[in-house]
Design an enzyme around this catalytic site. Structure first.
Site, mmCIF file in Angstrom:
data_model
loop_
_atom_site.group_PDB
_atom_site.id
_atom_site.type_symbol
_atom_site.label_atom_id
_atom_site.label_comp_id
_atom_site.label_asym_id
_atom_site.label_seq_id
_atom_site.Cartn_x
_atom_site.Cartn_y
_atom_site.Cartn_z
ATOM 1 N N HIS A 50 37.443 -36.331 41.640
ATOM 2 C CA HIS A 50 36.793 -37.627 41.544
ATOM 3 C C HIS A 50 37.677 -38.564 40.732
ATOM 4 C CE1 HIS A 50 33.685 -40.658 41.164
ATOM 5 N NE2 HIS A 50 33.998 -40.736 39.870
ATOM 6 N N VAL B 31 49.401 -48.676 79.451
ATOM 7 C CA VAL B 31 48.363 -48.055 80.297
ATOM 8 C C VAL B 31 48.539 -46.542 80.403
ATOM 9 C CG1 VAL B 31 47.978 -50.147 81.657
ATOM 10 C CG2 VAL B 31 49.708 -48.497 82.394
HETATM 11 P P1 AMP Z 1 45.925 -44.327 77.064
HETATM 12 O O1 AMP Z 1 45.970 -43.501 78.323
HETATM 13 O O2 AMP Z 1 45.072 -43.783 75.972
HETATM 14 O O3 AMP Z 1 47.309 -44.698 76.605
HETATM 15 O O4 AMP Z 1 45.224 -45.712 77.451
HETATM 16 C C1 AMP Z 1 45.635 -46.506 78.508
HETATM 17 C C2 AMP Z 1 44.467 -47.407 78.892
HETATM 18 O O5 AMP Z 1 44.903 -48.379 79.842
HETATM 19 C C3 AMP Z 1 43.303 -46.657 79.535
HETATM 20 O O6 AMP Z 1 42.172 -46.842 78.737
HETATM 21 C C4 AMP Z 1 43.166 -47.305 80.911
HETATM 22 O O7 AMP Z 1 41.810 -47.457 81.295
HETATM 23 C C5 AMP Z 1 43.813 -48.673 80.721
HETATM 24 N N1 AMP Z 1 44.279 -49.274 81.976
HETATM 25 C C6 AMP Z 1 45.005 -48.676 82.954
HETATM 26 N N2 AMP Z 1 45.251 -49.541 83.982
HETATM 27 C C7 AMP Z 1 44.675 -50.738 83.643
HETATM 28 C C8 AMP Z 1 44.571 -52.033 84.267
HETATM 29 N N3 AMP Z 1 45.117 -52.290 85.465
HETATM 30 N N4 AMP Z 1 43.896 -53.014 83.616
HETATM 31 C C9 AMP Z 1 43.342 -52.791 82.404
HETATM 32 N N5 AMP Z 1 43.401 -51.599 81.771
HETATM 33 C C10 AMP Z 1 44.054 -50.574 82.371
#
Ligand code: AMP
Ligand code: FAD
Length: 483
Positions: free
Chosen positions: A455, A281
């Site tokens: 190419h 996350v």
């Molecule tokens: P990144 O910041 O690109 O590593 O992506 C992390 C992702 O986790 C983001 O798109 C958030 O929306 C997602 N995320 C964070 N918390 C949750 C949660 N509780 N449930 C589902 N997705 C989450």
């Protein structure tokens, strides 16, 4: 070894080790402090990127891609290999070997450039002082004219799914599974979640990605994001958008342990049970016990060390680079910041062009982008010419039987200057780099159109997208036809 330095760097990830090497090249007496201990309890340089990030994830992506290719694609080329099997511990051991080779390489580079690698935890105790505590608890004080903080980042843990390093793991744990989980959950459809989900899906896990947001890869051009979602779903990744995880329950013992995840989607409360769960996350800057309050280095509300465009903090002798400061958490962004700070200390006028930081998701096919996307440009009323070239029209992509995806190039309708490029396709990262260079030189779509491309090569798709932006692609019909 005297304890007085021109520059002391804290952290030897890509931002820190590059800063340290460049400082040494410029004639500064430099030390780089690192606390990372490997599985054998030895200090290793290279940070997240080399130990548990960019490199090991790509090692497993490449291994799992070869497995998938052998299983699903060799036959089309007239090659039969019998029953293809995977030895996960051997795959993980190869990954570890690559990591060892590269982290030892940094040690070698430090020696060659006369950077003192110092083992231990660094703490800034004054505007020119750093105390290092080694793993045996011994302390030494280093005195430095300049301090560069490059302490990096760590995975974010969320209360609904506390990582137990066994059933619920973070990205580091997901690089260490010794067998393929039957049912794998991934929380977060960001870059790391998609890459690690792909590794284990290719090896045979049934992978479900739960993502709270409704838009897939929100920073990516919508057309490219939609196409990427289609391709990844076709490969077997189940990506559930609009699914916010709110809780989890562990059950069973030993190898039979499972985790039931609770999440909410548009239809209400849902649950799903997995054998392993990866929490991906996002990451947070790592500044735990790094700075004495009395030094006065400012941080923002999210814990990032506050810096200006040249990576200077509010304290004249202290700089900060990489994941520990604002901006995308990417190794190459940190490396360029490291070079910039070193060169500024040597009175050069080096800048980082934050408008041109390329981004890549290393799935197969890769998803890569630079500059603005169609939606962003529309929102600010800039008229554009857009060229799209699908790989299915590329001779080389067809020859390789790897023709998913497209190149989308966006140019200013008035000046023809390239404003963005978005690619989903094989080798998208390397293809995109041509446009990153072109944009750094303020090139127009016509400049790319007038350049000769070998190419047959995948890069011809970039050439054709540039031609298409001006209405005269050769190997596809054009949206707008021009003379
Ligand atoms: P990144 O910041 O690109 O590593 O992506 C992390 C992702 O986790 C983001 O798109 C958030 O929306 C997602 N995320 C964070 N918390 C949750 C949660 N509780 N449930 C589902 N997705 C989450
Ligand atoms: P880090 O690499 O985190 O290094 C910081 C170092 O500082 C660490 O070694 C840490 O031990 C040390 N340290 C911290 N505090 C102290 C202290 N007080 N004393 C001594 N040492 C200290 N980025 C890409 O660009 N491309 C990719 O393909 C990519 N893939 C990734 C895949 C995964 C699974 C993950 C987790 C990340 C990935 N990243 C990728 C992100 C990339 O790893 C980071 O952006 C990059 O490592 C940041 O570099 P850094 O030098 O700022 O910090």
């Amino acid at each position: 070894m005297s304890n007085e330095y021109d520059v002391v760097v804290i952290g030897s990830g890509p931002a820190g080790y590059v800063a340290a090497i460049r400082c040494a090249q410029l004639g500064f007496k430099t030390a780089c402090i690192e606390k990372w201990l490997n599985k054998a309890d030895k200090t290793v340089f290279g940070g997240t990127c080399l130990n548990v990030g960019c490199i090991p994830s790509k090692a497993l992506l490449d291994s799992s891609h070869k497995y998938m290719d052998a299983q699903n694609h060799f036959e089309a080329h007239g090659i039969s290999v019998g029953k293809v099997e995977v030895d996960v511990p051997a795959m993980i051991a190869r990954k570890d070997k690559v990591v060892d080779q590269l982290t030892s390489g940094i040690k070698g580079l430090f020696t060659a450039n006369k950077v003192d690698g110092v083992a231990g935890i660094g703490r800034v105790t004054g505007s020119n002082k750093v105390v290092v505590t080694n793993k045996d608890g011994q302390q030494q004080e280093l005195v430095a004219k300049h301090i560069i903080i490059a302490a990096g980042s760590v995975p974010i843990d969320i209360p609904p799914t506390p990582v137990d390093h066994e059933t619920i793991v973070d990205s580091t744990g997901a690089l260490e599974f010794q067998e393929v989980p039957k049912r794998l959950g991934v929380i977060g459809a960001g870059v790391i979640g998609l890459e690690l989900g792909s590794v284990w899906a290719r090896l045979g896990a049934k992978v479900t990605v739960l993502e709270a947001m409704d838009d897939f890869l929100p920073l990516v051009d919508r057309q490219i994001a939609k196409e990427s979602m289609k391709i990844l779903t076709k490969q077997g990744l189940e990506i559930k958008m609009g699914s916010r995880v709110s809780g989890s329950k562990l059950a069973g013992k030993g190898a039979k342990k499972t985790v039931t995840v609770e999440y909410t989607d548009k239809d209400g409360e849902q649950t799903e049970t997995f054998d392993k769960l990866i929490v991906a996350v996002g990451r947070r800057p790592f500044t735990d016990s790094l700075l004495d309050e009395s030094v006065g280095v400012e941080k923002d509300e999210r814990g990032f060390v506050k810096v200006n465009d040249q990576c200077a903090t509010n304290i004249a002798s202290i700089y900060a680079v990489g994941d520990v400061v604002r901006g995308p958490m990417l190794a190459h962004k940190g490396m360029e910041e490291g070079v910039m700070v070193a060169e500024r200390l040597a009175d050069k006028k080096t800048q980082v062009n934050y408008d041109l930081v390329p981004s890549v998701v290393y799935t197969h096919p890769e998803i890569a982008w630079i500059g603005k996307n169609e939606e962003e440009l529309k929102a600010v009323g800039i008229e554009t010419n857009i060229g799209v070239f699908p790989f299915v029209a590329s001779g080389r992509a067809l020859a390789a039987d790897d023709a998913d995806g497209m190149v989308k190039l966006i140019a200013d309708a008035k000046t023809d200057r390239i404003l963005g490029c978005h690619i989903v396709g094989a080798s998208a990262a390397d293809l995109l780099q041509q446009i990153v260079i072109a944009m750094e030189f303020s090139a127009s779509a016509e400049d790319i159109g007038l350049t000769m491309f070998s190419h047959p090569a995948l890069s011809e798709a970039v050439h054709e997208a540039a031609l298409a932006a001006n209405g005269h692609a050769i190997h596809i019909g054009n949206r707008k036809r021009r003379k």
